[in-house]
Design an enzyme around this catalytic site. Structure first.
Site, PDB file in Angstrom:
ATOM      1  N   GLU A  98       0.860  -1.187   0.000  1.00 40.78           N
ATOM      2  CA  GLU A  98       0.000   0.000   0.000  1.00 40.78           C
ATOM      3  C   GLU A  98       0.890   1.229   0.000  1.00 40.78           C
ATOM      4  O   GLU A  98       1.955   1.218   0.613  1.00 40.78           O
ATOM      5  CB  GLU A  98      -0.870   0.084   1.269  1.00 40.78           C
ATOM      6  CG  GLU A  98      -1.986  -0.905   1.330  1.00 40.78           C
ATOM      7  CD  GLU A  98      -1.682  -2.025   2.309  1.00 40.78           C
ATOM      8  OE1 GLU A  98      -0.719  -1.905   3.084  1.00 40.78           O
ATOM      9  OE2 GLU A  98      -2.406  -3.025   2.276  1.00 40.78           O
ATOM     10  N   TYR A 110       8.077   2.233  -7.483  1.00 40.38           N
ATOM     11  CA  TYR A 110       7.489   0.886  -7.592  1.00 40.38           C
ATOM     12  C   TYR A 110       7.080   0.584  -9.046  1.00 40.38           C
ATOM     13  O   TYR A 110       7.248  -0.544  -9.511  1.00 40.38           O
ATOM     14  CB  TYR A 110       6.279   0.757  -6.654  1.00 40.38           C
ATOM     15  CG  TYR A 110       6.623   0.931  -5.186  1.00 40.38           C
ATOM     16  CD1 TYR A 110       7.715   0.268  -4.625  1.00 40.38           C
ATOM     17  CD2 TYR A 110       5.856   1.741  -4.349  1.00 40.38           C
ATOM     18  CE1 TYR A 110       8.041   0.432  -3.280  1.00 40.38           C
ATOM     19  CE2 TYR A 110       6.177   1.906  -3.007  1.00 40.38           C
ATOM     20  CZ  TYR A 110       7.265   1.247  -2.487  1.00 40.38           C
ATOM     21  OH  TYR A 110       7.582   1.406  -1.159  1.00 40.38           O
TER      22      TYR A 110
HETATM   23  C1  LIG Z   1      10.355   6.601  -2.120  1.00 43.09           C
HETATM   24  C2  LIG Z   1      11.835   6.588  -1.747  1.00 43.09           C
HETATM   25  C3  LIG Z   1      12.141   5.316  -0.958  1.00 43.09           C
HETATM   26  C4  LIG Z   1      12.669   6.618  -3.027  1.00 43.09           C
HETATM   27  O1  LIG Z   1      14.034   6.451  -2.675  1.00 43.09           O
HETATM   28  P1  LIG Z   1      15.217   7.049  -3.582  1.00 43.09           P
HETATM   29  O2  LIG Z   1      16.495   6.475  -3.069  1.00 43.09           O
HETATM   30  O3  LIG Z   1      15.116   8.513  -3.631  1.00 43.09           O
HETATM   31  O4  LIG Z   1      14.835   6.437  -5.010  1.00 43.09           O
HETATM   32  P2  LIG Z   1      15.773   6.363  -6.297  1.00 43.09           P
HETATM   33  O5  LIG Z   1      16.858   7.387  -6.248  1.00 43.09           O
HETATM   34  O6  LIG Z   1      16.203   4.948  -6.483  1.00 43.09           O
HETATM   35  O7  LIG Z   1      14.758   6.784  -7.435  1.00 43.09           O
HETATM   36  C5  LIG Z   1      14.153   5.804  -8.232  1.00 43.09           C
HETATM   37  C6  LIG Z   1      13.006   6.376  -9.025  1.00 43.09           C
HETATM   38  O8  LIG Z   1      11.969   6.736  -8.134  1.00 43.09           O
HETATM   39  C7  LIG Z   1      11.325   7.899  -8.662  1.00 43.09           C
HETATM   40  N1  LIG Z   1      11.550   9.018  -7.737  1.00 43.09           N
HETATM   41  C8  LIG Z   1      12.381   9.077  -6.669  1.00 43.09           C
HETATM   42  N2  LIG Z   1      12.267  10.281  -6.052  1.00 43.09           N
HETATM   43  C9  LIG Z   1      11.352  10.992  -6.773  1.00 43.09           C
HETATM   44  C10 LIG Z   1      10.786  12.281  -6.626  1.00 43.09           C
HETATM   45  N3  LIG Z   1      11.143  13.114  -5.624  1.00 43.09           N
HETATM   46  N4  LIG Z   1       9.826  12.658  -7.517  1.00 43.09           N
HETATM   47  C11 LIG Z   1       9.434  11.833  -8.525  1.00 43.09           C
HETATM   48  N5  LIG Z   1       9.944  10.583  -8.708  1.00 43.09           N
HETATM   49  C12 LIG Z   1      10.883  10.184  -7.838  1.00 43.09           C
HETATM   50  C13 LIG Z   1      11.923   8.164  -9.994  1.00 43.09           C
HETATM   51  O9  LIG Z   1      11.230   7.378 -10.950  1.00 43.09           O
HETATM   52  C14 LIG Z   1      13.303   7.627  -9.786  1.00 43.09           C
HETATM   53  O10 LIG Z   1      13.941   7.316 -10.971  1.00 43.09           O
HETATM   54  P3  LIG Z   1      14.871   8.440 -11.694  1.00 43.09           P
HETATM   55  O11 LIG Z   1      15.882   8.865 -10.681  1.00 43.09           O
HETATM   56  O12 LIG Z   1      15.455   7.695 -12.861  1.00 43.09           O
HETATM   57  O13 LIG Z   1      13.937   9.549 -12.073  1.00 43.09           O
HETATM   58  C15 LIG Z   1      12.203   7.864  -0.909  1.00 43.09           C
HETATM   59  O14 LIG Z   1      11.708   9.011  -1.582  1.00 43.09           O
HETATM   60  C16 LIG Z   1      11.675   7.861   0.506  1.00 43.09           C
HETATM   61  O15 LIG Z   1      12.307   7.292   1.420  1.00 43.09           O
HETATM   62  N6  LIG Z   1      10.521   8.514   0.747  1.00 43.09           N
HETATM   63  C17 LIG Z   1       9.968   8.623   2.094  1.00 43.09           C
HETATM   64  C18 LIG Z   1       9.464   7.287   2.615  1.00 43.09           C
HETATM   65  C19 LIG Z   1       8.362   6.741   1.727  1.00 43.09           C
HETATM   66  O16 LIG Z   1       7.470   7.439   1.311  1.00 43.09           O
HETATM   67  N7  LIG Z   1       8.456   5.426   1.476  1.00 43.09           N
HETATM   68  C20 LIG Z   1       7.477   4.704   0.677  1.00 43.09           C
HETATM   69  C21 LIG Z   1       6.404   4.160   1.547  1.00 43.09           C
HETATM   70  S1  LIG Z   1       5.264   3.137   0.624  1.00 43.09           S
END
Ligand SMILES: CC(C)(COP(=O)(O)OP(=O)(O)OC[C@H]1O[C@@H](n2cnc3c(N)ncnc32)[C@H](O)[C@@H]1OP(=O)(O)O)[C@@H](O)C(=O)NCCC(=O)NCCS
Length: 139
Positions: A98, A110
Protein backbone atom coordinates in the site's frame (compact mmCIF):
# COMPACT_ATOMS: atom_id res chain seq x y z
CA UNK A 1 19.50 -6.19 8.52
CA UNK A 2 20.55 -7.16 12.05
CA UNK A 3 19.75 -5.91 15.55
CA UNK A 4 22.78 -3.60 15.24
CA UNK A 5 20.90 -1.58 12.61
CA UNK A 6 17.73 -1.06 14.65
CA UNK A 7 18.51 2.39 16.11
CA UNK A 8 19.32 3.87 12.72
CA UNK A 9 16.36 2.23 10.97
CA UNK A 10 14.03 3.52 13.71
CA UNK A 11 15.48 7.03 13.22
CA UNK A 12 14.76 6.89 9.47
CA UNK A 13 11.21 5.63 10.23
CA UNK A 14 10.69 8.59 12.57
CA UNK A 15 11.83 11.08 9.97
CA UNK A 16 9.71 9.63 7.17
CA UNK A 17 6.31 8.68 8.56
CA UNK A 18 3.55 10.23 10.68
CA UNK A 19 2.97 6.84 12.33
CA UNK A 20 6.47 5.36 12.40
CA UNK A 21 7.22 1.85 13.53
CA UNK A 22 8.79 1.97 16.97
CA UNK A 23 12.21 0.44 17.57
CA UNK A 24 10.46 -2.25 19.63
CA UNK A 25 8.07 -3.15 16.76
CA UNK A 26 10.96 -3.28 14.31
CA UNK A 27 12.92 -5.48 16.70
CA UNK A 28 10.05 -7.92 17.14
CA UNK A 29 9.39 -8.04 13.38
CA UNK A 30 13.09 -8.65 12.71
CA UNK A 31 12.88 -11.75 14.92
CA UNK A 32 9.84 -12.99 13.02
CA UNK A 33 11.04 -15.74 10.71
CA UNK A 34 8.48 -14.83 8.03
CA UNK A 35 9.90 -11.30 7.78
CA UNK A 36 12.71 -10.26 5.47
CA UNK A 37 14.51 -6.93 5.91
CA UNK A 38 17.34 -5.35 3.96
CA UNK A 39 19.40 -2.26 4.78
CA UNK A 40 21.47 -0.02 2.53
CA UNK A 41 24.72 0.98 4.25
CA UNK A 42 27.25 3.61 3.18
CA UNK A 43 30.49 4.12 5.16
CA UNK A 44 29.00 2.15 8.03
CA UNK A 45 25.85 4.31 8.18
CA UNK A 46 22.36 2.99 7.47
CA UNK A 47 20.89 5.16 4.69
CA UNK A 48 17.81 3.13 3.81
CA UNK A 49 15.88 -0.04 4.44
CA UNK A 50 13.07 -2.17 3.11
CA UNK A 51 11.00 -4.87 4.79
CA UNK A 52 8.45 -7.48 3.83
CA UNK A 53 6.51 -10.36 5.25
CA UNK A 54 6.17 -13.70 3.45
CA UNK A 55 3.04 -15.85 3.60
CA UNK A 56 3.90 -19.02 1.69
CA UNK A 57 4.51 -17.58 -1.81
CA UNK A 58 2.93 -14.16 -1.20
CA UNK A 59 5.01 -11.12 -0.28
CA UNK A 60 3.64 -8.13 1.64
CA UNK A 61 5.94 -5.12 1.62
CA UNK A 62 5.78 -3.26 4.95
CA UNK A 63 7.86 -0.26 4.16
CA UNK A 64 10.73 1.20 2.22
CA UNK A 65 12.51 4.39 3.18
CA UNK A 66 15.71 6.24 2.39
CA UNK A 67 17.36 8.88 4.60
CA UNK A 68 16.31 12.24 3.13
CA UNK A 69 19.97 13.27 2.59
CA UNK A 70 20.55 10.27 0.31
CA UNK A 71 17.47 10.30 -1.92
CA UNK A 72 17.42 10.45 -5.72
CA UNK A 73 20.73 8.59 -5.88
CA UNK A 74 19.39 5.13 -6.67
CA UNK A 75 19.30 3.78 -3.10
CA UNK A 76 15.55 3.09 -3.14
CA UNK A 77 15.91 1.37 -6.50
CA UNK A 78 18.74 -0.81 -5.18
CA UNK A 79 16.61 -1.89 -2.21
CA UNK A 80 13.53 -2.69 -4.33
CA UNK A 81 15.70 -4.53 -6.90
CA UNK A 82 17.28 -6.72 -4.19
CA UNK A 83 13.92 -7.53 -2.63
CA UNK A 84 12.33 -8.36 -6.00
CA UNK A 85 15.30 -10.61 -6.85
CA UNK A 86 14.96 -12.36 -3.49
CA UNK A 87 11.23 -12.97 -4.16
CA UNK A 88 12.00 -14.31 -7.64
CA UNK A 89 14.62 -16.69 -6.24
CA UNK A 90 12.09 -17.97 -3.73
CA UNK A 91 9.36 -18.52 -6.35
CA UNK A 92 6.94 -15.92 -5.03
CA UNK A 93 3.65 -15.44 -6.87
CA UNK A 94 3.52 -11.72 -6.12
CA UNK A 95 4.79 -8.87 -3.96
CA UNK A 96 2.17 -6.33 -2.92
CA UNK A 97 2.04 -3.04 -0.99
CA UNK A 98 0.00 0.00 0.00
CA UNK A 99 1.19 3.53 -0.71
CA UNK A 100 -0.32 6.99 -0.11
CA UNK A 101 -1.93 8.11 -3.35
CA UNK A 102 -0.02 11.44 -3.19
CA UNK A 103 3.37 9.75 -2.74
CA UNK A 104 4.61 10.34 -6.29
CA UNK A 105 8.26 9.38 -5.62
CA UNK A 106 7.31 6.00 -4.17
CA UNK A 107 4.66 5.28 -6.83
CA UNK A 108 7.21 6.11 -9.57
CA UNK A 109 9.81 3.89 -7.90
CA UNK A 110 7.49 0.89 -7.59
CA UNK A 111 6.14 1.37 -11.13
CA UNK A 112 9.69 1.21 -12.49
CA UNK A 113 9.97 -2.29 -11.05
CA UNK A 114 6.74 -3.55 -12.59
CA UNK A 115 4.30 -2.95 -9.75
CA UNK A 116 0.86 -2.16 -11.13
CA UNK A 117 -2.11 -0.50 -9.50
CA UNK A 118 -4.63 -3.16 -8.49
CA UNK A 119 -6.98 -1.21 -6.23
CA UNK A 120 -7.31 1.34 -3.47
CA UNK A 121 -8.31 1.51 0.17
CA UNK A 122 -10.38 4.58 1.03
CA UNK A 123 -9.05 6.65 3.95
CA UNK A 124 -6.53 3.97 4.82
CA UNK A 125 -4.08 6.51 6.24
CA UNK A 126 -4.42 9.16 8.94
CA UNK A 127 -2.37 12.31 9.75
CA UNK A 128 -3.24 13.32 7.09
CA UNK A 129 -6.22 11.21 6.04
CA UNK A 130 -5.60 9.75 2.60
CA UNK A 131 -6.47 6.84 0.36
CA UNK A 132 -3.98 4.04 -0.19
CA UNK A 133 -3.19 2.69 -3.63
CA UNK A 134 -2.65 -1.05 -3.73
CA UNK A 135 0.24 -1.95 -6.00
CA UNK A 136 1.33 -5.48 -6.86
CA UNK A 137 4.18 -7.01 -8.79
CA UNK A 138 3.31 -10.43 -10.22
CA UNK A 139 6.13 -12.90 -10.93
C1 LIG B 1 10.35 6.60 -2.12
C2 LIG B 1 11.84 6.59 -1.75
C3 LIG B 1 12.14 5.32 -0.96
C4 LIG B 1 12.67 6.62 -3.03
O1 LIG B 1 14.03 6.45 -2.68
P1 LIG B 1 15.22 7.05 -3.58
O2 LIG B 1 16.50 6.47 -3.07
O3 LIG B 1 15.12 8.51 -3.63
O4 LIG B 1 14.84 6.44 -5.01
P2 LIG B 1 15.77 6.36 -6.30
O5 LIG B 1 16.86 7.39 -6.25
O6 LIG B 1 16.20 4.95 -6.48
O7 LIG B 1 14.76 6.78 -7.44
C5 LIG B 1 14.15 5.80 -8.23
C6 LIG B 1 13.01 6.38 -9.02
O8 LIG B 1 11.97 6.74 -8.13
C7 LIG B 1 11.33 7.90 -8.66
N1 LIG B 1 11.55 9.02 -7.74
C8 LIG B 1 12.38 9.08 -6.67
N2 LIG B 1 12.27 10.28 -6.05
C9 LIG B 1 11.35 10.99 -6.77
C10 LIG B 1 10.79 12.28 -6.63
N3 LIG B 1 11.14 13.11 -5.62
N4 LIG B 1 9.83 12.66 -7.52
C11 LIG B 1 9.43 11.83 -8.52
N5 LIG B 1 9.94 10.58 -8.71
C12 LIG B 1 10.88 10.18 -7.84
C13 LIG B 1 11.92 8.16 -9.99
O9 LIG B 1 11.23 7.38 -10.95
C14 LIG B 1 13.30 7.63 -9.79
O10 LIG B 1 13.94 7.32 -10.97
P3 LIG B 1 14.87 8.44 -11.69
O11 LIG B 1 15.88 8.86 -10.68
O12 LIG B 1 15.46 7.69 -12.86
O13 LIG B 1 13.94 9.55 -12.07
C15 LIG B 1 12.20 7.86 -0.91
O14 LIG B 1 11.71 9.01 -1.58
C16 LIG B 1 11.67 7.86 0.51
O15 LIG B 1 12.31 7.29 1.42
N6 LIG B 1 10.52 8.51 0.75
C17 LIG B 1 9.97 8.62 2.09
C18 LIG B 1 9.46 7.29 2.62
C19 LIG B 1 8.36 6.74 1.73
O16 LIG B 1 7.47 7.44 1.31
N7 LIG B 1 8.46 5.43 1.48
C20 LIG B 1 7.48 4.70 0.68
C21 LIG B 1 6.40 4.16 1.55
S1 LIG B 1 5.26 3.14 0.62
Amino acid sequence: MTAAHLDEVAAIENDCFSHPWSRRSLESELKNETSHFLVAVEDGKVIGYIGMSAVIDEGYLFNAAVDSHYRKKGVGSALVRELVTWCQKHDFAFLTLEVRESNAPAIALYSRFGFVRVGERKNYYSDPAENALLMTKYF
